[in-house]
Design an enzyme around this catalytic site. Structure first.
Site, PDB file in Angstrom:
ATOM      1  N   ASP A   1     -81.735 -41.231 -19.383  1.00  0.00           N
ATOM      2  CA  ASP A   1     -80.902 -41.775 -18.332  1.00  0.00           C
ATOM      3  C   ASP A   1     -80.436 -43.170 -18.734  1.00  0.00           C
ATOM      4  O   ASP A   1     -81.240 -44.010 -19.137  1.00  0.00           O
ATOM      5  CB  ASP A   1     -81.690 -41.831 -17.021  1.00  0.00           C
ATOM      6  CG  ASP A   1     -80.769 -41.893 -15.813  1.00  0.00           C
ATOM      7  OD1 ASP A   1     -79.587 -41.540 -15.944  1.00  0.00           O
ATOM      8  OD2 ASP A   1     -81.236 -42.300 -14.738  1.00  0.00           O
TER       9      ASP A   1
ATOM     10  N   HIS B   1     -73.480 -51.584 -10.662  1.00  0.00           N
ATOM     11  CA  HIS B   1     -74.838 -51.201 -10.273  1.00  0.00           C
ATOM     12  C   HIS B   1     -75.865 -52.166 -10.860  1.00  0.00           C
ATOM     13  O   HIS B   1     -76.754 -52.653 -10.154  1.00  0.00           O
ATOM     14  CB  HIS B   1     -75.132 -49.769 -10.730  1.00  0.00           C
ATOM     15  CG  HIS B   1     -76.561 -49.354 -10.546  1.00  0.00           C
ATOM     16  ND1 HIS B   1     -77.134 -49.177  -9.307  1.00  0.00           N
ATOM     17  CD2 HIS B   1     -77.550 -49.106 -11.450  1.00  0.00           C
ATOM     18  CE1 HIS B   1     -78.404 -48.828  -9.447  1.00  0.00           C
ATOM     19  NE2 HIS B   1     -78.684 -48.780 -10.737  1.00  0.00           N
TER      20      HIS B   1
ATOM     21  N   GLU C   1     -79.445 -41.491  -6.557  1.00  0.00           N
ATOM     22  CA  GLU C   1     -78.598 -42.211  -7.499  1.00  0.00           C
ATOM     23  C   GLU C   1     -77.473 -41.265  -7.888  1.00  0.00           C
ATOM     24  O   GLU C   1     -77.701 -40.205  -8.470  1.00  0.00           O
ATOM     25  CB  GLU C   1     -79.381 -42.689  -8.723  1.00  0.00           C
ATOM     26  CG  GLU C   1     -80.364 -43.797  -8.363  1.00  0.00           C
ATOM     27  CD  GLU C   1     -80.867 -44.610  -9.553  1.00  0.00           C
ATOM     28  OE1 GLU C   1     -80.779 -44.125 -10.699  1.00  0.00           O
ATOM     29  OE2 GLU C   1     -81.357 -45.728  -9.332  1.00  0.00           O
TER      30      GLU C   1
ATOM     31  N   GLU D   1     -74.869 -39.981 -10.090  1.00  0.00           N
ATOM     32  CA  GLU D   1     -74.604 -40.065 -11.525  1.00  0.00           C
ATOM     33  C   GLU D   1     -73.842 -38.821 -11.987  1.00  0.00           C
ATOM     34  O   GLU D   1     -73.784 -37.811 -11.284  1.00  0.00           O
ATOM     35  CB  GLU D   1     -75.913 -40.131 -12.327  1.00  0.00           C
ATOM     36  CG  GLU D   1     -76.849 -41.256 -11.931  1.00  0.00           C
ATOM     37  CD  GLU D   1     -77.986 -41.474 -12.934  1.00  0.00           C
ATOM     38  OE1 GLU D   1     -77.900 -40.983 -14.076  1.00  0.00           O
ATOM     39  OE2 GLU D   1     -78.972 -42.132 -12.551  1.00  0.00           O
TER      40      GLU D   1
ATOM     41  N   ASP E   1     -80.262 -38.656  -9.439  1.00  0.00           N
ATOM     42  CA  ASP E   1     -81.532 -39.172  -9.959  1.00  0.00           C
ATOM     43  C   ASP E   1     -82.336 -39.728  -8.784  1.00  0.00           C
ATOM     44  O   ASP E   1     -82.411 -40.939  -8.568  1.00  0.00           O
ATOM     45  CB  ASP E   1     -81.210 -40.263 -10.992  1.00  0.00           C
ATOM     46  CG  ASP E   1     -82.453 -40.835 -11.640  1.00  0.00           C
ATOM     47  OD1 ASP E   1     -83.460 -40.120 -11.725  1.00  0.00           O
ATOM     48  OD2 ASP E   1     -82.409 -42.009 -12.058  1.00  0.00           O
TER      49      ASP E   1
ATOM     50  N   ARG F   1     -87.953 -46.002  -4.300  1.00  0.00           N
ATOM     51  CA  ARG F   1     -87.798 -47.435  -4.590  1.00  0.00           C
ATOM     52  C   ARG F   1     -89.089 -48.233  -4.458  1.00  0.00           C
ATOM     53  O   ARG F   1     -89.309 -49.189  -5.203  1.00  0.00           O
ATOM     54  CB  ARG F   1     -86.740 -48.041  -3.665  1.00  0.00           C
ATOM     55  CG  ARG F   1     -85.371 -47.433  -3.778  1.00  0.00           C
ATOM     56  CD  ARG F   1     -84.791 -47.604  -5.152  1.00  0.00           C
ATOM     57  NE  ARG F   1     -83.479 -46.958  -5.260  1.00  0.00           N
ATOM     58  CZ  ARG F   1     -82.878 -46.703  -6.414  1.00  0.00           C
ATOM     59  NH1 ARG F   1     -83.459 -47.025  -7.563  1.00  0.00           N
ATOM     60  NH2 ARG F   1     -81.716 -46.115  -6.442  1.00  0.00           N
TER      61      ARG F   1
ATOM     62  N   GLN G   1     -91.242 -47.408  -7.382  1.00  0.00           N
ATOM     63  CA  GLN G   1     -90.606 -48.006  -8.558  1.00  0.00           C
ATOM     64  C   GLN G   1     -90.894 -49.502  -8.684  1.00  0.00           C
ATOM     65  O   GLN G   1     -91.217 -49.997  -9.757  1.00  0.00           O
ATOM     66  CB  GLN G   1     -89.092 -47.768  -8.461  1.00  0.00           C
ATOM     67  CG  GLN G   1     -88.297 -48.214  -9.689  1.00  0.00           C
ATOM     68  CD  GLN G   1     -86.821 -47.824  -9.582  1.00  0.00           C
ATOM     69  OE1 GLN G   1     -86.417 -47.113  -8.660  1.00  0.00           O
ATOM     70  NE2 GLN G   1     -86.020 -48.269 -10.524  1.00  0.00           N
TER      71      GLN G   1
ATOM     72  N   LYS H   1     -89.355 -41.709 -10.471  1.00  0.00           N
ATOM     73  CA  LYS H   1     -88.215 -40.878 -10.849  1.00  0.00           C
ATOM     74  C   LYS H   1     -88.640 -39.475 -11.272  1.00  0.00           C
ATOM     75  O   LYS H   1     -87.849 -38.535 -11.200  1.00  0.00           O
ATOM     76  CB  LYS H   1     -87.497 -41.509 -12.053  1.00  0.00           C
ATOM     77  CG  LYS H   1     -87.063 -42.949 -11.866  1.00  0.00           C
ATOM     78  CD  LYS H   1     -85.680 -43.040 -11.276  1.00  0.00           C
ATOM     79  CE  LYS H   1     -85.119 -44.442 -11.412  1.00  0.00           C
ATOM     80  NZ  LYS H   1     -83.735 -44.523 -10.946  1.00  0.00           N
TER      81      LYS H   1
ATOM     82  N   THR I   1     -85.014 -34.526 -10.450  1.00  0.00           N
ATOM     83  CA  THR I   1     -83.644 -34.915 -10.785  1.00  0.00           C
ATOM     84  C   THR I   1     -82.796 -33.667 -10.600  1.00  0.00           C
ATOM     85  O   THR I   1     -83.091 -32.631 -11.200  1.00  0.00           O
ATOM     86  CB  THR I   1     -83.541 -35.390 -12.248  1.00  0.00           C
ATOM     87  OG1 THR I   1     -84.481 -36.441 -12.465  1.00  0.00           O
ATOM     88  CG2 THR I   1     -82.138 -35.857 -12.587  1.00  0.00           C
TER      89      THR I   1
ATOM     90  N   GLU J   1     -78.247 -50.032  -2.770  1.00  0.00           N
ATOM     91  CA  GLU J   1     -77.131 -50.969  -2.832  1.00  0.00           C
ATOM     92  C   GLU J   1     -76.321 -50.966  -1.535  1.00  0.00           C
ATOM     93  O   GLU J   1     -75.943 -52.016  -1.030  1.00  0.00           O
ATOM     94  CB  GLU J   1     -76.217 -50.620  -4.003  1.00  0.00           C
ATOM     95  CG  GLU J   1     -76.874 -50.796  -5.364  1.00  0.00           C
ATOM     96  CD  GLU J   1     -76.098 -50.077  -6.456  1.00  0.00           C
ATOM     97  OE1 GLU J   1     -75.161 -50.673  -7.000  1.00  0.00           O
ATOM     98  OE2 GLU J   1     -76.421 -48.889  -6.748  1.00  0.00           O
TER      99      GLU J   1
END
Lengths: 438, 438
Positions: B144, B151, B217, B219, B251, B255, B258, B271, B275, B382
């Site tokens: 990844d 970002h 996420e 992607e 993904d 948080r 993480q 993570k 996925t 975000e």
């Protein structure tokens, strides 16, 4: 076909009896890595037969499992005439143990079946010296942990703050990261010095250059023998039953590339160019007599990381460096796997606790194994304190990091009474960096 | 068998002609993701035939490649009656292109061969609505990247320093890390909320808890179609020829897990639990008309990261959230892949420059794709600025992070004149965390 629910405790114990001898003389040599108490599994070819198949190392020989299975001397599903051990491992722990017990019986000093069958014996036993060893498993996933307190402390002191060398999360969990499975190679495969972005301290921008701080990381790895489904964590107390066996592992590292790239997402190109493992997988069954006391963990881990009993293993480990053209290798380090703070069981429990699935053949590296002194460190980074204190080689010259032509060899063994359960070698020689013209 | 050296440039171009129509009506619908200009590959089963095989999406239908190949309508090695596309992809780019050209010809409005063969057509065309889509490839490795400047700036502002949000290495290389390939799942697979270690700001020690900050996420990912040997980097200028096609990728990220675990080795349990990718691989050949200007890179990258021409792709991207029991989904974001700072070619060149090998089927995630405004961000982290500014949902209620029962859907498409080349959906619903009793 279906077979028994696995051998009895007694028959397993019998395979580990220190007094056990084989009719293969070299297996009875006190210094052999592969006595009858060991019986590690691997994949090999030889000049006579270029088809990869499964074998067991015993003394100076390899027992060809495909041959003895076809001859009816080993009862098992037909999984040995294959280029990886995955199908065998996927049969489950009862099957591994059952085959191990059968092989032990076949090779025991009091067994005549194979010993007296000259024709079969000639086909079933291949001299190790004439065989080529291959990667023993197809590795669907490779994870590397960071479980030596001494190593983490050394690295933290060097690159962060000597007064707070261990990060706060380190004593709480076996920190790990995903490695690159595609570049895991078997012992003996030469390793090309990597090139990449390097940022020198005073430079404004990085340069593209061959690595100038090439290093080893002395590790062990374990091979997952029974995976878990997505969303279903492995219980710490039960985790060892998911482990097929162990190998030696050299996590080659480009320190200068690593230092520039690793914040914030971890090492990538600094590690992804090669990881070498030893070719013989030593089963947990063979390692059973060498359990050692789990190091005290303070603070006590969260409940999902707790287990009872002894989960460390007393495995002596050494690294030797032999420069190109040199006759003698210099011993760089001597340490022991039993020093590791986090156990393999805890690593596996942690890896899966959020739901991640593991698969047969997954490789899990221990992380660099370092002891408390420079001559027990698992990396040149630590031994030379990032190149500041070079090591003197026995034949003259010194090393801060690895030079082209250097051959690095990891060895490991458990010392029993009158025998040792060894891992063989995990070896690689460094080729010069690819030139821009190539 | 061997086939041609691949189709001519003209025949490839013909498959992308905006005026091209199919005799399958639904493929001519301006809002279909799967017009005849697209022809993405996937793996499916249906109620009539539970054996997985390769198919091509066209309008509301799936063309069964195993059936049309067996009927002699597609010339190729026999690689379609398989549970993954790996064997097909491994045939190489000439073969992919050749099959694509043949499928296009078979489905074109002026072609009668399949259209008029009622019996064969009934077996060869399966309604998409009645099919189950599977993971299209066996993924040997998942990497990844972190290639959206917006970002990386947002995350850096939030967790490090708003004045120096971008780390110094970010503008020099496509930062990436190894992800966990085993837990890549296909769109539609439910995702269990992970549990793990969470350290609250004022607590002395972490707790074990269900994730409280579950996130997406947004992607894209690309599938490697031609790998490289260990030690032999892929040239940036040539890198796109190694790419088979693209998918949407979510993904999923925990948080809170993480934040506690990721220093110093990167995200792991945060993570590794799941996925999700979309089931249809849209080929680079189908995306060719939608190339966009590569964003200006300042400073100019090191030579190994340079390429000429346009390497961005104009792919519109959206994320919708539908709470449990809700009828309506709320659009959370709209952004575009062409904003990405680092190209796929640069990612692949960087991944291999130190010698790392890649393999057919490898998945490479773009990294979260964010635009400059909250409603063009690719993560809730975000959009809500780490939960500080909740989003109001169309049906009422608000979200800081994902709640149980929420269904998250990623969509993406390239807008052509009168048609669009779409990716279909990349969807997942969140199941409650496993209870301790389970």
């Amino acid at each position: 076909m279906s077979f028994s629910a696995g051998p009895t405790h007694e028959s397993l114990e019998a395979t580990r009896d220190p007094r056990l001898k084989s009719w293969i003389d070299s297996a009875n040599d006190r210094s052999s890595d592969f006595p009858i108490q060991n019986l590690p599994f691997g994949i090999f070819t030889d000049e006579v037969n270029p088809l990869p198949r499964a074998g067991v190392a015993v003394g100076d020989w390899i027992l060809d499992l495909a041959v003895v299975h076809r001859a009816g001397l080993i009862e098992c599903e037909p999984v040995f005439a294959q280029s990886t051990l995955n199908a065998f491992i996927a049969l489950g722990r009862d099957a591994w143990r059952d085959v191990r017990v059968q092989v032990s019986a076949l090779l025991a000093a009091d067994s005549d079946t194979l010993k007296n069958n000259t024709a079969l014996r000639a086909r079933a036993l291949i001299p190790r010296a004439s065989a080529t060893l291959h990667l023993p498993v197809d590795i669907p996933g490779y994870t590397d942990f960071y479980s030596s307190k001494e190593h983490a402390t050394n690295v933290g002191s060097m690159f962060r703050d000597p007064k707070n060398a261990l990060l706060p999360n380190w004593p709480e969990m076996p920190i790990g990261y995903n490695g690159r499975a595609s570049s895991v190679i078997v012992s003996g495969t030469p390793v090309r010095r990597p090139s990449g972005q390097i940022k020198l301290p005073d430079a404004e921008r990085p340069v593209f250059s061959a690595c100038r701080k090439l290093d080893i990381e002395l590790e062990t790895g374990f091979i997952v023998g029974a995976g878990n489904a997505l969303g279903e964590p492995i219980d710490c107390e039960d985790a060892e039953s998911h482990i097929f066996g162990m190998v030696l592992l050299n996590d080659w590292s480009a320190r200068d590339i690593q230092q520039w790239e690793y914040v914030p997402l971890g090492p990538f190109n600094a590690k992804g160019f090669a990881t070498t493992i030893s070719p013989w997988i030593v089963t947990l069954d063979a390692l059973e007599p060498f359990r050692a006391v789990t190091p005290k963990q303070e603070p006590e881990p969260l409940p999902y990381l707790r287990h009872t009993g002894n989960h460390a293993f007393d495995i002596e480990l050494e690294v030797h460096l032999r420069p190109a053209l040199a006759e003698l290798a210099t011993k760089l380090t001597r340490t022991n796997f039993k020093l590791m703070y986090w156990s393999m069981a805890q690593q596996l429990a942690h890896h899966t606790v959020a739901g991640c699935n593991t698969r047969v053949g997954d490789l899990m590296g221990s992380g660099t194994i370092s002891g408390p002194t420079p001559d027990s460190c698992g990396s040149l980074l630590e031994m030379t304190w990032n190149g500041q204190r070079p090591i003197t080689l026995d034949e003259g010259g010194e090393r801060r990091f690895i030079e082209d032509g250097d051959e690095l060899t990891l060895t490991g063994w458990c010392q029993g009474e009158g025998y040792r359960v060894g891992f063989g070698e995990c070896k690689g020689v460094i080729l010069p960096a690819r030139s821009a013209a190539e």
